[in-house]
Structure formats: C-alpha cells, structure tokens
Design a protein around this motif. Structure first.
Motif, short mmCIF file in Angstrom:
data_model
loop_
_atom_site.label_atom_id
_atom_site.label_comp_id
_atom_site.label_asym_id
_atom_site.label_seq_id
_atom_site.Cartn_x
_atom_site.Cartn_y
_atom_site.Cartn_z
N ILE A 199 17.88 58.04 67.41
CA ILE A 199 17.41 57.41 66.20
C ILE A 199 18.62 56.86 65.47
O ILE A 199 19.59 57.59 65.25
N ARG A 200 18.55 55.62 65.10
CA ARG A 200 19.68 54.96 64.42
C ARG A 200 19.37 54.84 62.93
O ARG A 200 18.36 54.24 62.54
N ILE A 201 20.25 55.39 62.12
CA ILE A 201 20.12 55.30 60.67
C ILE A 201 21.31 54.50 60.17
O ILE A 201 22.47 54.90 60.35
N MET A 202 21.03 53.37 59.55
CA MET A 202 22.10 52.52 59.04
C MET A 202 22.17 52.66 57.52
O MET A 202 21.15 52.81 56.84
N ILE A 203 23.40 52.61 57.02
CA ILE A 203 23.64 52.68 55.58
C ILE A 203 24.42 51.44 55.19
O ILE A 203 25.52 51.19 55.69
N GLY A 204 23.82 50.66 54.30
CA GLY A 204 24.42 49.41 53.87
C GLY A 204 25.47 49.59 52.79
O GLY A 204 25.60 50.65 52.18
N PHE A 205 26.20 48.53 52.55
CA PHE A 205 27.27 48.51 51.56
C PHE A 205 26.82 49.01 50.19
O PHE A 205 27.49 49.78 49.53
N SER A 206 25.64 48.58 49.76
CA SER A 206 25.18 48.94 48.42
C SER A 206 24.29 50.18 48.41
O SER A 206 23.61 50.45 47.43
N GLY A 207 24.28 50.95 49.51
CA GLY A 207 23.59 52.22 49.52
C GLY A 207 22.20 52.23 50.13
O GLY A 207 21.57 53.27 50.21
#
Length: 73
Positions: A1-9
């Motif tokens: 499972i891939r969980i991505m976290i962006g620059f702004s949260g």
C-alpha cells in the motif's frame, strides 16, 4: 500500500486523498488481515515532518508490522 504525503501536508492512500481519520480507519482494517500488506510511505522531500510522523505513528498504533519510508519525490 502506497501512502503519499504532499508538500502542504495532504495525504493520499493509493492515489486517493484521505483525511487523518480515514487513514487511521484504513490502517486498522489492513492490520486485521491475516496477511498484512507492506505500507510504503512516500513523503514529498519538503513535506512537514509532523505529518510524516503522524502517518508512521498511525501504522504503528494500529499494529502494522511491515512499514517503510521510500525516497521523497
């Protein structure tokens, strides 16, 4: 499972934006499986540490055993 976290949260679960509450719910479901999936956390290289720490703590709190952080994008 891939969980991505962006620059702004912002957090996404396999490409789908999720709230912190929904993230916790999904991790609880995955932890209850007979064979747990691997959790791959992929933060943006400039993502806030607090958000990354929350995602990692959620995985640990819910009992997921196979978790790793992969290079930020």
């Amino acid at each position: 499972i891939r969980i991505m976290i962006g620059f702004s949260g912002e957090i996404s679960w396999m490409g789908e934006p999720v709230t912190r509450q929904l993230l916790d719910q999904r991790m609880k479901v995955e932890a209850a499986r007979d064979i747990q999936p691997e959790i791959h956390i992929e933060p943006d290289r400039d993502a806030k540490y607090g958000v990354v720490a929350h995602v990692m703590a959620s995985a640990q709190r819910n009992g997921l055993k196979k978790m790793g952080v992969i290079g930020g994008t």
